[in-house]
Design an enzyme around this catalytic site. Sequence first.
Site, PDB file in Angstrom:
ATOM      1  N   HIS A   4       0.710  -1.198   0.068  1.00  0.00           N
ATOM      2  CA  HIS A   4       0.140  -0.021   0.022  1.00  0.00           C
ATOM      3  C   HIS A   4       0.815   1.233  -0.028  1.00  0.00           C
ATOM      4  O   HIS A   4       0.473   2.426  -0.315  1.00  0.00           O
ATOM      5  CB  HIS A   4      -1.128  -0.051   0.953  1.00  0.00           C
ATOM      6  CG  HIS A   4      -2.016  -0.881   0.593  1.00  0.00           C
ATOM      7  ND1 HIS A   4      -2.193  -2.274   0.851  1.00  0.00           N
ATOM      8  CD2 HIS A   4      -3.164  -0.807  -0.297  1.00  0.00           C
ATOM      9  CE1 HIS A   4      -3.162  -2.986   0.252  1.00  0.00           C
ATOM     10  NE2 HIS A   4      -3.921  -2.101  -0.442  1.00  0.00           N
ATOM     11  N   ARG A  56     -15.390   0.732  -4.115  1.00  0.00           N
ATOM     12  CA  ARG A  56     -15.180  -0.651  -3.281  1.00  0.00           C
ATOM     13  C   ARG A  56     -15.500  -0.438  -1.839  1.00  0.00           C
ATOM     14  O   ARG A  56     -15.092   0.472  -1.175  1.00  0.00           O
ATOM     15  CB  ARG A  56     -13.721  -1.087  -3.572  1.00  0.00           C
ATOM     16  CG  ARG A  56     -13.506  -2.576  -2.633  1.00  0.00           C
ATOM     17  CD  ARG A  56     -12.053  -3.016  -3.007  1.00  0.00           C
ATOM     18  NE  ARG A  56     -10.972  -2.383  -2.308  1.00  0.00           N
ATOM     19  CZ  ARG A  56      -9.662  -2.532  -2.363  1.00  0.00           C
ATOM     20  NH1 ARG A  56      -9.468  -3.476  -3.291  1.00  0.00           N
ATOM     21  NH2 ARG A  56      -8.952  -1.811  -1.935  1.00  0.00           N
ATOM     22  N   GLU A  61     -10.551 -11.565  -7.168  1.00  0.00           N
ATOM     23  CA  GLU A  61      -9.044 -11.310  -6.808  1.00  0.00           C
ATOM     24  C   GLU A  61      -8.794 -12.657  -5.942  1.00  0.00           C
ATOM     25  O   GLU A  61      -7.654 -12.784  -5.204  1.00  0.00           O
ATOM     26  CB  GLU A  61      -8.682 -10.254  -5.741  1.00  0.00           C
ATOM     27  CG  GLU A  61      -9.772  -9.988  -4.713  1.00  0.00           C
ATOM     28  CD  GLU A  61      -9.820  -8.335  -3.934  1.00  0.00           C
ATOM     29  OE1 GLU A  61      -8.453  -7.929  -4.157  1.00  0.00           O
ATOM     30  OE2 GLU A  61     -10.674  -7.915  -3.319  1.00  0.00           O
ATOM     31  N   ASN A 118      -3.419  -7.477  -7.826  1.00  0.00           N
ATOM     32  CA  ASN A 118      -2.324  -7.515  -6.874  1.00  0.00           C
ATOM     33  C   ASN A 118      -2.789  -8.639  -5.828  1.00  0.00           C
ATOM     34  O   ASN A 118      -1.738  -9.607  -5.385  1.00  0.00           O
ATOM     35  CB  ASN A 118      -2.802  -6.333  -5.820  1.00  0.00           C
ATOM     36  CG  ASN A 118      -2.482  -5.096  -6.960  1.00  0.00           C
ATOM     37  OD1 ASN A 118      -2.184  -5.242  -7.821  1.00  0.00           O
ATOM     38  ND2 ASN A 118      -3.070  -4.171  -6.515  1.00  0.00           N
ATOM     39  N   ASP A 119      -3.932  -9.222  -5.514  1.00  0.00           N
ATOM     40  CA  ASP A 119      -4.253 -10.018  -4.680  1.00  0.00           C
ATOM     41  C   ASP A 119      -4.395 -11.475  -5.384  1.00  0.00           C
ATOM     42  O   ASP A 119      -3.923 -12.611  -4.978  1.00  0.00           O
ATOM     43  CB  ASP A 119      -5.596  -9.624  -3.730  1.00  0.00           C
ATOM     44  CG  ASP A 119      -5.335  -9.090  -2.633  1.00  0.00           C
ATOM     45  OD1 ASP A 119      -4.460  -9.161  -2.066  1.00  0.00           O
ATOM     46  OD2 ASP A 119      -6.019  -8.079  -2.259  1.00  0.00           O
ATOM     47  N   ARG A 178       2.463 -10.540  -0.884  1.00  0.00           N
ATOM     48  CA  ARG A 178       2.675  -9.376  -1.553  1.00  0.00           C
ATOM     49  C   ARG A 178       3.539  -8.220  -0.858  1.00  0.00           C
ATOM     50  O   ARG A 178       4.156  -7.481  -1.310  1.00  0.00           O
ATOM     51  CB  ARG A 178       1.408  -8.500  -2.100  1.00  0.00           C
ATOM     52  CG  ARG A 178       0.452  -8.213  -1.197  1.00  0.00           C
ATOM     53  CD  ARG A 178      -0.896  -7.794  -1.569  1.00  0.00           C
ATOM     54  NE  ARG A 178      -1.129  -6.237  -1.853  1.00  0.00           N
ATOM     55  CZ  ARG A 178      -2.307  -6.014  -2.291  1.00  0.00           C
ATOM     56  NH1 ARG A 178      -3.321  -6.723  -2.343  1.00  0.00           N
ATOM     57  NH2 ARG A 178      -2.248  -4.488  -2.586  1.00  0.00           N
ATOM     58  N   CYS A 203      -8.474  -3.534 -11.703  1.00  0.00           N
ATOM     59  CA  CYS A 203      -7.987  -2.559 -10.929  1.00  0.00           C
ATOM     60  C   CYS A 203      -6.851  -2.734 -10.191  1.00  0.00           C
ATOM     61  O   CYS A 203      -6.150  -1.975  -9.656  1.00  0.00           O
ATOM     62  CB  CYS A 203      -8.970  -1.826 -10.118  1.00  0.00           C
ATOM     63  SG  CYS A 203      -9.548  -3.241  -8.701  1.00  0.00           S
TER      64      CYS A 203
HETATM   65  C1  PEP Z   1      -6.140  -5.839  -6.042  1.00  0.00           C
HETATM   66  O1  PEP Z   1      -5.913  -6.740  -5.204  1.00  0.00           O
HETATM   67  O2  PEP Z   1      -5.691  -6.089  -7.000  1.00  0.00           O
HETATM   68  C2  PEP Z   1      -6.552  -4.729  -5.775  1.00  0.00           C
HETATM   69  C3  PEP Z   1      -6.848  -3.737  -6.484  1.00  0.00           C
HETATM   70  O3  PEP Z   1      -6.983  -4.307  -4.196  1.00  0.00           O
HETATM   71  P1  PEP Z   1      -5.848  -3.842  -3.219  1.00  0.00           P
HETATM   72  O4  PEP Z   1      -4.508  -3.580  -4.025  1.00  0.00           O
HETATM   73  O5  PEP Z   1      -6.240  -2.841  -2.693  1.00  0.00           O
HETATM   74  O6  PEP Z   1      -5.880  -5.225  -2.295  1.00  0.00           O
HETATM   75 MG    MG Z   2      -7.107  -6.766  -3.281  1.00  0.00          MG
END
Ligand code: PEP
Ligand code: MG
Length: 566
Positions: free
Chosen positions: A185, A328, A427, A450-451, A461, A498
Site C-alpha cells: 500500500h 469498493r 481477486e 495484486n491479490d 505481496r 483495477c
Molecule cells: C487488488 O488486489 O488487485 C486490488 C486492486 O486491491 P488492493 O490492492 O487494494 O488489495
Molecule cells: Mg485486493
Amino acid sequence: MLKGIAASSGIAIAKVYKLEQPKVEIVKKEAVAADEVKKFNDALEKTKRDIEGIKERAAKRLSAEELAVFDAHLMMASDPELASQIVATIENENVNAEYAADQVSTMMVAMFESMDNDYFRERAADIKDVTFRLKCNLLGLRIPDLSAIDEDSIIVAYDLTPSDTAQLNEYAKGFATAIGGRTSHSAIMARSLEVPAVVGCSGVLEAAQDGDLVILDAVEGNVIVNPDAATIKEYEAKAKAFAEEKEALKALLHAKSVSTDGHEVELAGNIGGVKDVEGVLNNGGEGIGLFRTEFLYMNADHFPSEDEQFEAYKEVLEGMGGRKVVVRTLDIGGDKKLSYFQFPEEMNPFLGYRAIRLCLDRTDIFRTQLRALIRASVYGRLCIMFPMIATVKEFRDAKAIFEEEKANLIAEGVQVADNIEVGMMVEIPAAAVNADNFAKEADFFSIGTNDLIQYSMAADRMSEHVSYLYQPYNPSILRLVKMTIDGAHKEGKWTGMCGEMAGEPYAVPLLLGMGLDEFSMSATSILKARKMVNSLSKKEMEKLAEEALSLSTAEEVLELVKKTVD
Ligand code: PEP
Ligand code: MG
C-alpha cells in the site's frame, strides 16, 4: 548502489530524511521527586506544543475530520487524570519521570483495551501515542515529523503507513522503504501522490543516514547513496528526459482510448480519497475504476459516520461529473489495520478475517457504508463492488444487505439512483475459476491482480523475499484473467481490472486482446496506457493473447509481447 523495486516512476536527487521511530528504553532509577515532577511538567508542555505544531501543519492538507485525531491527542495530553497519576507515582515511589510515565501508560492502555467498547479502545491508542511522545521528550529523543520537513528530502523508512504518507509535504521528493513490493500500500500511495518511490530496498536503512545525498532512481529501482559528481550529472540528465516524456504524453489528454481498428476501451484511475480525483482528471482518466474506501477509515480515529462517508462519496461522484465511479466497500485486514479496531490474532491475516468476510460479520459497519453510498448515488454514476468475494453465497449475502438498505432508504423518503451497478472484485482464484456463475448475479467484475497473483502464487505481496513471484505475465495468471473476462461476456457483463497489472505497459496489449473492457490504474500510468492502446490493433492483439496463453512461462510471454509491440 542498492537494488529495490521501482514502485512509483521518477527520478529524484536530494538529502536523506530518515523516518525511524526512536527506541525508547526505560530504566527505573531512584530520583528526587521534586526534580522529576518539574522534568515531567516541562516534557508534558513540550508534548502539547509538538502536537499543536503537527496539527497546525497538517491543517493545510487534511480535512477537519482527519484533523480530529490531533484533538483527541491534545485532550489526552491535557487529561488531569493522566498527569496526576504520573506525579503520584513519582512522589510515592521516588522514581524517575520516564519510569513513572511508562508505568501509568501501560496500566491505562491495558485497562482501556480490555473494555468491550469501541470508544474506549480508541482511547487506548491515543494514550499510547501521547505517552510515547512524552517519554521521548523526557529522554531527549527526536520523533521524526514528516510534516515539519522544510528542505528537499528523500524519505528513508522501513515502511510508510497511510498516516505517514498523509503527512508528506512538497519537500518530500520521493521515498525508499526497506520492505514492500509493487503492490504494497505504500507503493500504491506513492503513485497516487505522484512521487517517485523505491520499495523493498533491504539495506537502505543501514546504508543511508540523515543528511546523506541520495539518487532515487525509481525507473530502474535503484538507490545510490553519496554518488560522485559524474553520477549526479548523469542522473540529472535522466530526470530531465523523464520530465520531458511526461510532458509529451499530455498531448493524449483528451484523446480517445481506441485501437487502430476502432475498438474502444475505458481507461480509468484508482483513488484512495477525494483528493485523488483531481490527479485522475489531470491525467486523462475516463472514470474511477477503484475507490479504495478503506483509506477513509484508516485516516480517521473512529469508524467514519454515515454522514462523513456520504460527503466523501458525493464529492467524488460530483468531481467526476457523471463519469463512472466504482467504489469498493471496506477492504481492511491483511496489511490494512485500523488504530481503533481490534483484529483477531491470526497466523495469516492476509488469509483471514478481512474485507467482505468482516463486513458480513459486522453488518453494522457494512450497512453504514452502504447507506452512505446509496444516498450519494444521485450525484453521479455509481458502481459498488465487494472485495475478496470467494463464494457465490458471499456475493448474494452482500447484495441482499445492499438491497435491504436501498429499500430502507426509499421507505424513508430518500432519493436514490435507479442505475446503481453492483459488482465484485475477482481477486481470489476460486472466484476467477467460477466467473461464469458469478456473472449470472453480478453486474460487473473488476479483476484485482495484486491479490489474485498473491493468492495464486501463494506469495505474500508485502515480502521482498518472494517478490519474484509477482508474475502478471505468468500463463496461469493470464488464464485466470481470460476465464474471468469470458465468464462475464457470456452473460453480457463488463469486466474491468483495477490491480496494478492493468497499467503495466506490456500487459495492456494482452488485456486488450483478451477483451478487457475497462483498465483502471494509478493516475500517472493512464496516458502511457492510452498511447499503447492507440498504437495497437485489437485483432492482432487477440492473436497475441491466444499465443501467449499457450506458452509455459512468464519470461516467454514477456518476450513474445516485446517482440510484437516494441
Ligand atoms: C487488488 O488486489 O488487485 C486490488 C486492486 O486491491 P488492493 O490492492 O487494494 O488489495
Ligand atoms: Mg485486493
